[in-house]
Design an enzyme around this catalytic site. Structure first.
Site, PDB file in Angstrom:
ATOM      1  N   ASP A  26       0.875  -1.162   0.000  1.00 51.61           N
ATOM      2  CA  ASP A  26       0.000   0.000   0.000  1.00 51.61           C
ATOM      3  C   ASP A  26       0.922   1.224   0.000  1.00 51.61           C
ATOM      4  OD1 ASP A  26      -2.181   1.681   0.083  1.00 51.61           O
ATOM      5  OD2 ASP A  26      -3.204   0.560   1.664  1.00 51.61           O
ATOM      6  N   TRP A  27       0.373   2.383  -0.290  1.00 53.61           N
ATOM      7  CA  TRP A  27       1.214   3.566  -0.490  1.00 53.61           C
ATOM      8  C   TRP A  27       1.948   3.948   0.803  1.00 53.61           C
ATOM      9  CZ3 TRP A  27      -0.378   1.559  -4.493  1.00 53.61           C
ATOM     10  CH2 TRP A  27      -0.185   2.103  -5.763  1.00 53.61           C
TER      11      TRP A  27
END
Lengths: 777, 323
Positions: A258-259
């Site tokens: 995920d970012w």
């Protein structure tokens, strides 16, 4: 890429490989022109395409000035962008489809696939290669800030719907990213929190939806989550990403973070998190150093690169020439999905559908009638391409026969709360029916934060009370992220639950209110009576950064059923304007061998006067002898359309794997032999049809120890035979006599076998000899 | 009253405010308003600034000073100062409009007056179109000098002056003579409607205030403006409702009341009649159009949809909006 991945890999330097496995800017992957590698573009989100031209086309970055700009925005500026959403930039208008919590209530795999196709077409028009969805975490607690994006508290329904969405997307050539893997079931301190989940709950509840979606639809990417799972950051969790995902499930695609979800890049690569998103210079440097000093072997790097190259190939093969998108058509699809998803929870005295001949004076009340709450706040938040306002659509659908009045009924800058209530109740009193729109607070749900309670906005509840005091015919239309408590339920005759039903919600609600469409959605979560009774309540949100999932496998209806509690509305509940009768059930195979699936034929009739759709639900009851089980588990469903008077036979299949349970002692799946119950009906608490099936079960052997009881040993024929032989050799008696005596005495022996043999029965065996006899083959 | 008017450089609400009897037009330093818009009708109005219209696409009927002409793509029309004009189209049309500031003229050399139209294909239309296109090219250039603009404006006016002498439909003389008491009565009624549309106003009230009989008033109103008074009243209300519908802030039921419809059902019927869509559909059309939605402040001030001047130039060059 024309060359094979292997050739390409051999041409790459270590630095190239590290570049390939790291993001390029915020939303792209590496560009290595000399190797023929062009960047892939990804974007959020789960129910609408969020394309930020500044961030994607102009390679902008998150910037503190943008952030401060939003923070400093005055409250009266017409903007609903709040908090973290502001960080994700301004995006182009796109179809805002019903959010996961609404969409799932359609229980319609084909329709969900259609939505996937539509999302893919919008992606392709913008040059987006991978859409970062679907998000399918189990809705363990209704407080979860991102519950609105996710599908259900049930893993089977979650997995089926996710598979359908992925098939729709990828069938059109756009990659999916199944997320958030795994156990990110609430947002409270999500990047620090450690979800402590027992092995059975992990496999049967939290991972099972992911496995189902992967088995059925093979998402091109899987996204690891922000949280820790049983002590390890998921992006660095080899047990999760390698042992379970790759080895047990055989997943071949790419795992991305995920970012900013990677905390230690070398560790994440070793664990199997191939791609780190977005571009972080430190990640690259640390990975290069780790390869240099031998912490990370280059073969690990190569494996991840091959997955990345395979993904690029897949995307290039599926990429289509961008076509103009039929946005009006997509808006209609959004309306249609909303109509199929909105749930009629209550309809006393058959108040709905409304008929303008009987109730020509209609008071529409509540701010959400004019400004509907169509979605949650977060990285999925979409700028809608079109918006159906419920009030406007009610006016159009009701036509010139109806006299429609409206007021917000809540105070604002110009009107005090008292004045607003006074006007609303006078309008309600003068009308034949009042339609009150109530919602949860906008912006409260979202990322990295949960709801604080399960109530609707207090002023909306006050409005409903004031209206109910003067008008007996009250319809409530509810717009909410996830389940709410309904202490006000007695104040309305009819209740439409929309969750966050996207940009077409206004028309859908109007069509349902006036009977142009017949409600056919059903709940995919349990609606509780109170927050305190919800399954996760006691240990939510965790303490000292550990969140124990103490209810284990008893998530959602499994908890309410097990404890024989009656929720406000049960899982699977939803009414229709017509009536359905469950006529018959036939289990096609009376006994079931190992690895066989079971077919169940169910006959249902529409006994009412309108066309309607029914969601037929099939639940399985396990023998529950070896492993404790909830009373019911959803194992199959079908949505069937029936004309008035029509009868249909529907075949439902329980797949072989769905008879399995995870045995923590064996660390493996077993199928317990015995009699299984099958119940079919319109909701988890209304199951008029039932049958049973005898299941052979799988061959499994539980580990035996010196302190295992004789009762346990007797059950294991191989071990018992060896024990009998051992005892016979020491006692001089016939083996058959020993066998018979041991079986007879077994229930009386309260100690472990070693002590029982040596101290009570005086059989001279050594610990080593006994263990040898008990050992598994 | 909100006839279309929008210039790309500037828009203040005074520019389209109604002051008594007519549309006030404000100017930039260029002394020329040039804008393109898509529209379905424009209620009867008049203003001091002379106006030149070029039909970019579609066809329409234009009523000027009680005379109706049909215009199609490529046609032009010149409307002199203070002439009552209105337009209507069944199919929708896009127009390029040039409005000339009265400052451009002089006591000894007054602005061109009267009304004329020029059919596509004729030499006159060709000359005017070429002038308009040159004007457009100039306006779209960056950093163009004030004098260059001014020179082109006068070149265009010179061309107009010559052509108007040759083919006036309503001469400047006629206009002056017809500016009778009767027309003044109607102009006053129009002004009254424009000011008080939000109140429960009826045709009978208007006739009484004008001191003429109901039937005479109706006939006269129709003769002068091209519309019956009740139609005109409804059109004004619809036109007032449109910008409000585009605003996301006001509930639809409040809008009906704000513009003088007795109840929402009356607004519904009026929209069906004049726009062919319900107010709900109108609001959604606006919302669904991303170009249109992109600049809320500009578009909510007018009932019409503005068109980029560069797109107008493209249509004038190629006859098509597609590149």
């Amino acid at each position: 890429m024309n060359r094979t991945a292997k050739q390409c890999l051999s041409d790459m330097t270590v630095s190239d490989k590290v570049t390939l496995l790291t993001g390029n800017g915020l939303w792209k992957t590496a560009q290595l022109p000399e190797l023929g590698i062009e960047p892939l573009t990804m974007t959020d989100g789960t129910y609408g395409v969020r394309y930020s031209p500044e961030q994607i086309d102009h390679e902008g970055n998150w910037s503190i000035t943008d952030f401060l700009g939003v923070v400093n925005q005055s409250a009266d500026e017409p903007s609903d962008k709040k908090g973290s959403e502001a960080l994700f930039g301004h995006t182009l208008p796109a179809t805002c489809f019903p959010n996961g919590s609404a969409l799932a209530c359609s229980w319609d795999n084909a329709l969900v696939a259609q939505m996937g196709q539509a999302l893919a077409r919008e992606c392709q028009a913008l040059g987006v290669d991978i859409l970062l969805g679907p998000g399918i975490n189990i809705r363990r607690t209704p407080l979860s800030g991102r519950g609105y994006e996710y599908y259900s508290e049930d893993p089977l329904l979650t997995g089926e719907l996710a598979a359908s969405l992925i098939k729709g997307l990828q069938g059109e050539g756009v990659g999916a990213s199944l997320k958030h893997f795994a156990c990110n079931n609430s947002e409270y301190r999500r990047t620090e929190m450690d979800s402590i989940v027992d092995e059975r709950a992990l496999h049967e509840i939290y991972l099972s939806g992911f496995k189902r979606a992967i088995d059925k639809a093979d998402p091109w990417t899987v996204m690891s989550s922000y949280n820790r799972l049983n002590g390890q950051q998921t992006s660095q969790h080899r047990g999760l990403l390698h042992d379970i995902l790759r080895q047990q499930w055989g997943y071949q695609g790419l795992v991305m973070s995920d970012w900013y979800g990677v905390k230690d890049r070398p560790a994440s690569l070793l664990a199997g998190n191939d791609l780190a998103m977005p571009e972080v210079a430190r990640d690259k440097a640390e990975l290069l150093a780790a390869i240099d000093n031998g912490t990370v072997d280059e073969t690990v790097l190569d494996t991840a690169c091959l997955r990345m190259l395979a993904l690029i190939d897949r995307i290039n093969a599926g990429r289509k020439t961008p076509q103009p998108v039929d946005m009006p058509g997509h808006h209609q699809l959004a309306q249609h999905i909303a109509e199929e998803s909105i749930v009629l929870l209550k309809n006393s005295d058959g108040l709905l559908p409304l008929d303008t001949r009987n109730t020509p004076r209609i008071a529409v009340l509540g701010p959400a009638a004019h400004a509907p709450v169509i979605q949650g706040s977060g990285c999925a938040t979409t700028v809608p391409s079109m918006l159906d306002r419920p009030l406007d659509e009610i006016i159009d659908v009701a036509g010139e026969q109806a006299e429609v009045t409206y007021s917000a009924g809540v105070g604002d800058g110009e009107t005090s709360a008292e004045e607003a209530l006074l006007l609303a109740s006078s309008q309600a009193e003068a009308a034949d029916v009042a339609i009150v729109f109530i919602s949860t607070a906008v912006g409260e749900d979202g990322e990295n934060g949960d709801r604080q309670h399960l109530d609707v906005v207090a002023s909306h509840a006050a409005l409903l009370s004031a209206v109910a005091a003067v008008q007996p015919n009250v319809v409530v239309v509810l717009m909410n992220s996830d389940a709410v408590v309904m202490p006000w339920l007695g104040q309305c005759k009819a209740l439409l639950e929309t969750f966050f039903a996207g940009q077409g919600v206004g028309r859908a609600v109007a069509n349902l209110l006036f009977g142009l469409k017949n409600p056919c959605g059903k709940l995919t979560v349990t609606v509780p009576n109170s927050l305190e009774e919800t399954p996760a309540y006691l240990h939510y949100p965790g303490e000292a950064l550990k969140h124990y999932y103490s209810e284990g496998i008893y998530v959602g209806y499994r908890y309410y059923d097990k404890r024989k509690m009656t929720p406000c509305f049960p899982f699977g509940h939803g009414l229709s304007y017509t009536t359905f009768e469950y006529r018959s059930i036939e289990v096609v195979n009376k006994t079931l061998g190992t690895g066989e699936s079971l077919q169940v034929d169910v006959t249902v009739a529409n006994t009412g006067a309108r066309f309607g759709k029914e969601i037929i639900q099939l639940y399985l009851s396990f023998p529950g002898i070896e492993l404790a089980q909830p009373p019911l588990g959803l194992k199959a469903y079908a949505k069937v359309a029936l004309e008035p008077g029509e009868t249909k036979m529907v075949s439902l299949t329980i797949e072989a794997d769905d008879f399995r349970a995870w045995h923590p002692a064996l660390k493996d799946w077993i199928v317990e032999p015995g009699k299984y119950g099958i119940s079919v009906g319109p909701s988890s608490r209304e199951l008029p049809l039932s049958a049973t099936v005898q299941v052979a079960g799988s061959n499994y052997r539980l580990p035996l120890r010196e302190d295992s009881s004789l009762v346990q040993v007797v059950k294991d024929e191989q071990a018992f035979s060896r024990v009998v032989a051992l005892v016979a050799s020491r006692s001089g008696l016939e083996a058959s006599v020993i066998r018979e005596r041991l079986i007879t005495i077994a229930p009386e022996l309260f100690c472990g076998l070693f002590i029982a043999l040596t101290e009570f029965l005086n059989v001279p065996v050594s610990r080593k000899e006994l263990l040898e006899a008990l050992r598994a083959d | 009253m909100q006839p279309f008017r929008l210039d790309s450089a500037q828009l203040d609400n005074q520019g389209i405010a109604t002051a008594g009897t007519c549309e006030l037009i404000s100017y930039d330093s260029a002394q020329l308003n040039m804008f393109a818009a898509e529209l379905s009708y424009c209620q009867p109005h008049w203003h001091e600034a002379p106006e030149l219209i070029y039909v970019l696409s579609g066809d329409l009927s234009l009523t000027v000073h009680q005379q109706e002409v049909k215009l199609a793509a490529g046609d032009l029309a010149f409307i002199g100062a203070d002439l009552i004009h209105a337009l209507e189209t069944q199919t929708g049309c896009t127009l390029l409009t040039l409005q000339f500031s009265p400052v451009l003229f002089h006591d000894t050399h007054p602005l061109p007056a009267g009304f004329a139209f020029f059919t596509a294909g004729q030499v006159a239309a060709g000359q005017l179109t070429a002038q308009c296109l040159s004007m457009l090219e100039l306006v779209l250039q960056e950093g163009v000098s004030f004098f260059a603009l001014q020179a082109q404006i006068y070149a265009l006016l010179a061309c107009l002056e010559v052509l108007l002498v040759r083919q006036p439909l309503i001469s400047a003389m006629t206009v002056g003579a017809a500016d009778s008491r009767e027309e003044m009565v109607i102009r006053q009624s129009i002004a009254r409607i424009n000011e008080t549309f939000a109140e429960p106003l009826t045709v009978a009230d208007l006739a009484e205030q004008a001191h003429v009989s109901y039937s005479h008033f109706s006939r006269l109103f129709k003769k002068v403006s091209g519309y019956s008074p009740s139609d005109y009243l409804t059109m004004v209300r619809v036109n007032q409702a449109k910008p409000l519908l585009k605003s996301m802030q006001i509930p639809i039921t409040d809008i009906a009341g704000k513009v003088g419809f007795a109840e929402h059902r009356a607004m519904l019927a009026a929209f069906k009649k004049y726009c062919g869509v319900t107010p709900t559909e109108y609001r959604k059309q606006y919302y669904a159009d991303f170009d249109w939605r992109a600049d809320d402040e500009r578009v909510t001030a007018t009932p019409n949809k503005p068109l980029a001047l560069s797109l107008a130039r493209q249509i004038m060059r190629t006859g098509s909006a597609k590149p």
